[in-house]
Write a protein that holds these residues in place. Sequence first.
Motif, PDB file in Angstrom:
ATOM      1  N   LYS A  92      46.679 -35.231 -11.567  1.00 37.97           N
ATOM      2  CA  LYS A  92      45.698 -35.699 -10.589  1.00 37.97           C
ATOM      3  C   LYS A  92      46.304 -36.845  -9.792  1.00 37.97           C
ATOM      4  O   LYS A  92      47.012 -37.681 -10.332  1.00 37.97           O
ATOM      5  CB  LYS A  92      44.441 -36.220 -11.290  1.00 37.97           C
ATOM      6  CG  LYS A  92      43.707 -35.180 -12.110  1.00 37.97           C
ATOM      7  CD  LYS A  92      42.820 -34.381 -11.233  1.00 37.97           C
ATOM      8  CE  LYS A  92      41.861 -33.549 -12.046  1.00 37.97           C
ATOM      9  NZ  LYS A  92      40.783 -33.041 -11.241  1.00 37.97           N
ATOM     10  N   ARG A 115      45.060 -39.936  -7.641  1.00 37.21           N
ATOM     11  CA  ARG A 115      43.884 -40.742  -7.294  1.00 37.21           C
ATOM     12  C   ARG A 115      43.851 -40.987  -5.791  1.00 37.21           C
ATOM     13  O   ARG A 115      44.865 -41.271  -5.176  1.00 37.21           O
ATOM     14  CB  ARG A 115      43.897 -42.060  -8.038  1.00 37.21           C
ATOM     15  CG  ARG A 115      43.765 -41.883  -9.529  1.00 37.21           C
ATOM     16  CD  ARG A 115      43.150 -43.103 -10.156  1.00 37.21           C
ATOM     17  NE  ARG A 115      42.960 -42.928 -11.575  1.00 37.21           N
ATOM     18  CZ  ARG A 115      41.883 -42.368 -12.113  1.00 37.21           C
ATOM     19  NH1 ARG A 115      40.918 -41.943 -11.350  1.00 37.21           N
ATOM     20  NH2 ARG A 115      41.766 -42.245 -13.409  1.00 37.21           N
ATOM     21  N   ASP A 150      37.141 -39.659  -6.273  1.00 40.45           N
ATOM     22  CA  ASP A 150      37.810 -39.591  -7.575  1.00 40.45           C
ATOM     23  C   ASP A 150      36.836 -39.163  -8.666  1.00 40.45           C
ATOM     24  O   ASP A 150      37.185 -38.381  -9.552  1.00 40.45           O
ATOM     25  CB  ASP A 150      38.452 -40.932  -7.926  1.00 40.45           C
ATOM     26  CG  ASP A 150      39.701 -41.198  -7.117  1.00 40.45           C
ATOM     27  OD1 ASP A 150      40.278 -40.230  -6.575  1.00 40.45           O
ATOM     28  OD2 ASP A 150      40.106 -42.369  -7.018  1.00 40.45           O
ATOM     29  N   TYR A 151      35.611 -39.651  -8.596  1.00 45.18           N
ATOM     30  CA  TYR A 151      34.592 -39.272  -9.576  1.00 45.18           C
ATOM     31  C   TYR A 151      34.236 -37.783  -9.431  1.00 45.18           C
ATOM     32  O   TYR A 151      34.201 -37.045 -10.402  1.00 45.18           O
ATOM     33  CB  TYR A 151      33.339 -40.132  -9.404  1.00 45.18           C
ATOM     34  CG  TYR A 151      32.189 -39.700 -10.282  1.00 45.18           C
ATOM     35  CD1 TYR A 151      32.185 -39.997 -11.639  1.00 45.18           C
ATOM     36  CD2 TYR A 151      31.120 -38.974  -9.759  1.00 45.18           C
ATOM     37  CE1 TYR A 151      31.149 -39.586 -12.456  1.00 45.18           C
ATOM     38  CE2 TYR A 151      30.075 -38.567 -10.559  1.00 45.18           C
ATOM     39  CZ  TYR A 151      30.086 -38.878 -11.910  1.00 45.18           C
ATOM     40  OH  TYR A 151      29.070 -38.459 -12.714  1.00 45.18           O
ATOM     41  N   THR A 208      35.913 -35.374  -8.176  1.00 44.45           N
ATOM     42  CA  THR A 208      37.035 -34.472  -8.462  1.00 44.45           C
ATOM     43  C   THR A 208      37.612 -34.711  -9.853  1.00 44.45           C
ATOM     44  O   THR A 208      38.716 -34.283 -10.146  1.00 44.45           O
ATOM     45  CB  THR A 208      38.137 -34.632  -7.402  1.00 44.45           C
ATOM     46  OG1 THR A 208      38.549 -36.005  -7.373  1.00 44.45           O
ATOM     47  CG2 THR A 208      37.671 -34.186  -6.029  1.00 44.45           C
ATOM     48  N   SER A 209      36.854 -35.396 -10.703  1.00 43.31           N
ATOM     49  CA  SER A 209      37.250 -35.667 -12.094  1.00 43.31           C
ATOM     50  C   SER A 209      38.581 -36.396 -12.193  1.00 43.31           C
ATOM     51  O   SER A 209      39.433 -36.046 -12.990  1.00 43.31           O
ATOM     52  CB  SER A 209      37.299 -34.368 -12.902  1.00 43.31           C
ATOM     53  OG  SER A 209      36.039 -33.749 -12.911  1.00 43.31           O
ATOM     54  N   GLY A 210      38.765 -37.392 -11.349  1.00 45.40           N
ATOM     55  CA  GLY A 210      39.954 -38.238 -11.468  1.00 45.40           C
ATOM     56  C   GLY A 210      40.900 -38.187 -10.298  1.00 45.40           C
ATOM     57  O   GLY A 210      41.913 -38.866 -10.296  1.00 45.40           O
ATOM     58  N   SER A 228      43.691 -32.589  -7.465  1.00 47.03           N
ATOM     59  CA  SER A 228      44.526 -31.856  -8.419  1.00 47.03           C
ATOM     60  C   SER A 228      45.744 -31.279  -7.719  1.00 47.03           C
ATOM     61  O   SER A 228      45.613 -30.616  -6.689  1.00 47.03           O
ATOM     62  CB  SER A 228      43.732 -30.711  -9.053  1.00 47.03           C
ATOM     63  OG  SER A 228      42.598 -31.196  -9.711  1.00 47.03           O
TER      64      SER A 228
END
Length: 182
Positions: free
Chosen positions: A65, A67, A74-75, A77-79, A82
Amino acid sequence: MEDVVAKKETKEVEVKVEEKKVKKQTKTVTEAVNSKTIEDYYKIIKSQVPRAIYGESLKFCNINKIRTGIPTIDYLTSGGISEGRITLFAGNPSSGKSTTTYQIIAKIQEHYAASGIIKFIVIVDSEDSFEEKYARRLGVNMDFVILIRERIFEDVLRQVSGLVETGIVGAVVIDSLDNLVQ
């Protein structure tokens, strides 16, 4: 007559034994799920999946990932963005998609620069809306941007896939996909 009764009793015992085996397996799976560790899930999957399916080793996929520096994205897209995956931004006209994308491009470039890796960002501008000056102000290093201004999907696909195959591309941005698909 006694023989028939004995056989019937034997069948009932066998059924009860099989029920106990099923309960025991369910308890093992439940225990592993309650512990909530990757190792436990790995053990359960490996014990229940035939070796022919997963080969010698079963590994969980680690997705790198990057950032974005934008906490909400970021939240969501789970961090972060990708690597090797598609991230789609959708919204109304003039809702900030391009601005957000320029900020993300700058962070992706920072990520690769910090890693000592030279990667280019391909920007497909099918709307003729790319503003180089604005992108620079948001931190985009134009020395590592390849700009494609095409409106025919097949031409874009050919050019982008050729660039990606070289290994020099860190990200591809298409602005806007709607214009290419029409």
